[in-house]
Design a protein around this motif. Structure first.
Motif, PDB file in Angstrom:
ATOM      1  N   ARG A  14       0.835  -1.202   0.000  1.00 24.90           N
ATOM      2  CA  ARG A  14       0.000   0.000   0.000  1.00 24.90           C
ATOM      3  C   ARG A  14       0.866   1.248   0.000  1.00 24.90           C
ATOM      4  N   ASN A  44       2.361   1.773  -3.453  1.00 21.91           N
ATOM      5  CA  ASN A  44       1.311   2.280  -4.344  1.00 21.91           C
ATOM      6  C   ASN A  44       1.013   3.741  -4.073  1.00 21.91           C
ATOM      7  N   ASP A 101       1.456   6.978  -6.616  1.00 21.58           N
ATOM      8  CA  ASP A 101       0.402   7.966  -6.866  1.00 21.58           C
ATOM      9  C   ASP A 101       0.892   9.371  -6.560  1.00 21.58           C
TER      10      ASP A 101
END
Lengths: 309, 291
Positions: free
Chosen positions: A66, A69, A73
């Motif tokens: 997470r 990721n 982003d």
């Protein structure tokens, strides 16, 4: 060109700090309880719907995945959306930031503009009434909670005397009281630091030398003493700016300024993790850049600072 | 009659000198008395007013100014402000002391290990400390509150973590300076264990700046606790806490100023007392820094 190299190096050094900060924050915020998917969908949603949303949001993946990721982003300037209100974090932050930066900058300018002259004057006239007065002021300002001073001043100057607008933004008058309140504790630091620093400098041998060779008091003060005494004070400005952005949260709350403070407080209360995360990362970057600028200014004031080192 | 002769200053040990200089500092002594007074009055609050008064609502007596019946007056719900301020002080002070204690212990462990072991361990620990210090401490505390939620103990944890990095830095730099001192080397040479070296030689010599930092941070922490309470992120009403008391009376302060002035003065005087003590300790440990 040396300073440019130095600035670039410092900017690059900011990258690992940001990565570390985001990781630490990510770990801390992962302790937030409650099922986000459940909160978003409400109590009526079925177990499958919740599971589907959790999967869609990537919440069923391990922490490290997470985190990676999230960072990917972030590199694409995507800080996600608010879990509670659904707004895009980056544009919302960009819309609110100018208010916070304006109040913080004004507060630092106020503290510097009043604090440094007052500190220097009380050092030159040590043990005078002015010196004792400013020392007393420092003691008061350093121990007053900003929200208390702000609330009392708001009642006195805005509600009772009606000299200034009570809250909100719009005209320049709206910024006077918030800047002074936010700058109050910085003012205390500035007075104390410039006084101490000046007292140290005027005891130096080179000041005695300047006096011995017949330089005027004015020249001694402005040419020899001031520049040297200001170096630690300028460094302090950067630190104060960081504290100022933290304090702005309180000041914005009192005077209803639509800066990042209100956004952050609501997010903390609603446990809106992406908003808290995004806001703090941004503020950390801003503080890092400001500290860099301050260090560059220091080098202008003090030519002994060597960029190559 | 035999009187104990006063030792000349030159025979004082370094600790006695610190104590001597501290006692000579009038502001510091004033700070000690103010702090002890506030601490004792709040700790022994049950002797003055029972806890029930803190939450007991007397709507008939609402918004009454200070009088002989209600020394500090009453709030909107008719609660006794004196009781609320007294018991609120317990929360503010004990939380402040707890936060400093926790941050002190963990900071000492992290900074001590980093300074002593050095090498990779030092680099890794200090990078984490750097990361924590890059975030303004108020914001870091807010992030932790987001994760943990509201409540007295959660606030204590949040603010402690926000302060640990500062202590770790101070302790590490103390250890680094002392580690290479000749008397430490001498102690090691005659076979003193690491533990003994730390307790007998490093701790007494390095504790000065750390105690000073702890005292000065205590003032800042008391201010943070009340600010968090004011923002509604700290101790929640009806539990009294000085910042929370001001926050819950916000709308009434204009017409009933005592509701804001009294709890605010309590915060201010406490922080001032702590700062006096901190400044006094700093000057006592390092008289050269005095101007």
């Amino acid at each position: 060109m040396n300073w440019l190299k130095y600035a670039l190096k410092r900017l690059l050094m900011l990258i690992p700090v940001i990565i570390a900060v985001t990781f630490v924050l990510f770990v801390i915020l992962s302790f937030a309880p409650g099922d986000v998917a459940r909160i978003i969908l409400g109590d009526d949603a079925t177990q499958e719907q919740v599971a589907a949303l959790r999967h869609e949001m990537g919440l069923d993946q391990p922490l490290l995945v997470r985190y990676v990721n999230y960072m990917i982003d972030v590199l694409h300037f995507d800080f996600g959306t608010s879990w509670i209100s659904g707004y895009d974090i980056l544009p919302e932050f960009a819309r609110r930031l100018p208010y916070t930066l304006l109040v913080t900058t004004l507060s630092v300018l106020f503290a510097v503009g009043v604090g440094i002259p007052l500190g220097i004057a009380s050092a030159i006239k040590q043990h005078s009434l002015l010196d004792y007065g400013s020392t007393f002021l420092v003691m008061l300002l350093a121990s007053m909670p900003a929200f208390w001073l702000g609330t009392l001043c708001q009642i006195l100057f805005c509600l009772t005397l009606r000299w200034l607008p009570v809250s909100g933004v719009g005209s320049w008058q709206h910024y006077i009281l918030p800047s002074i309140i936010l700058g109050a504790s910085t003012l205390a630091t500035m007075i104390r630091m410039s006084r101490t620093s000046m007292l140290d400098v005027i005891k130096m041998d080179y000041i005695r030398t300047a006096r011995a060779k017949g330089a005027s008091e004015q020249k001694i003060l402005y040419h020899h003493a001031m520049r040297n005494s200001l170096i630690p004070v300028v460094t302090q400005i950067g630190i104060s700016f960081a504290g100022g952005i933290g304090g702005a949260v309180v000041t914005e709350n009192i005077f209803a300024i639509p800066g990042i403070g209100a956004m952050l407080i609501n997010a903390v209360k609603g446990r809106d993790v992406p908003v808290v995360m995004g806001t703090i990362i941004f503020v950390t970057i801003i503080v890092g850049v400001i500290n860099l600028i301050v260090d560059l200014i220091c080098a202008v004031v003090d030519p002994r600072i060597d960029f190559a080192a | 009659m035999l009187r104990k002769k006063k030792k000349p200053l030159s025979e004082y040990s370094s600790w006695e000198l610190v104590g001597y200089r501290f006692r000579k500092n009038k502001l510091a002594m004033l700070g000690v008395f103010m702090f002890m007074f506030i601490l004792l009055v709040t700790l022994f609050a049950p002797l003055f007013v029972p806890y029930e008064k803190v939450i007991e609502q007397n709507v008939v007596d609402k918004l009454q100014g200070p009088s002989s019946k209600y020394i500090f007056g009453t709030d909107e719900l008719g609660r006794d402000l004196f009781a609320r301020v007294l018991y609120g002080g317990r929360v503010s002070l004990l939380c402040g002391l707890a936060i400093i204690g926790i941050a002190f212990v963990f900071g000492a462990i992290i900074g001590g290990i980093a300074g002593f072991v050095g090498g990779k361990v030092d680099t890794i620990l200090m990078r984490i400390v750097d990361a924590l210090m890059a975030v303004p401490s108020a914001l870091l505390a807010m992030a932790i509150i987001t994760a943990l939620g509201n409540g007295v103990w959660k606030l204590v944890i949040a603010l402690s973590i926000a302060q640990v990095s500062r202590f770790a830095r101070t302790v590490r730099s103390s250890v680094l300076t002392l580690r290479n001192m000749e008397y430490i080397e001498a102690a090691k040479c005659y076979g003193s264990s690491s533990f003994r070296t730390i307790i007998k030689h490093i701790l007494p010599n390095g504790i000065g700046p750390i105690v000073v930092a702890a005292t000065l941070t205590l003032g800042a922490v008391i201010l943070s606790i009340s600010s968090m309470g004011y923002l509604g992120l700290g101790v929640a009403s009806p539990t009294p806490e000085w910042g929370t008391i001001i926050s819950e009376n916000k709308v009434n302060i204009r017409y009933y100023p005592y509701l804001g002035i009294i709890p605010g003065l309590c915060i201010m005087l406490t922080v001032m007392a702590v700062n006096f003590i901190g400044d006094g300790l700093r000057d006592a440990f390092d008289p050269k820094s005095k101007n």
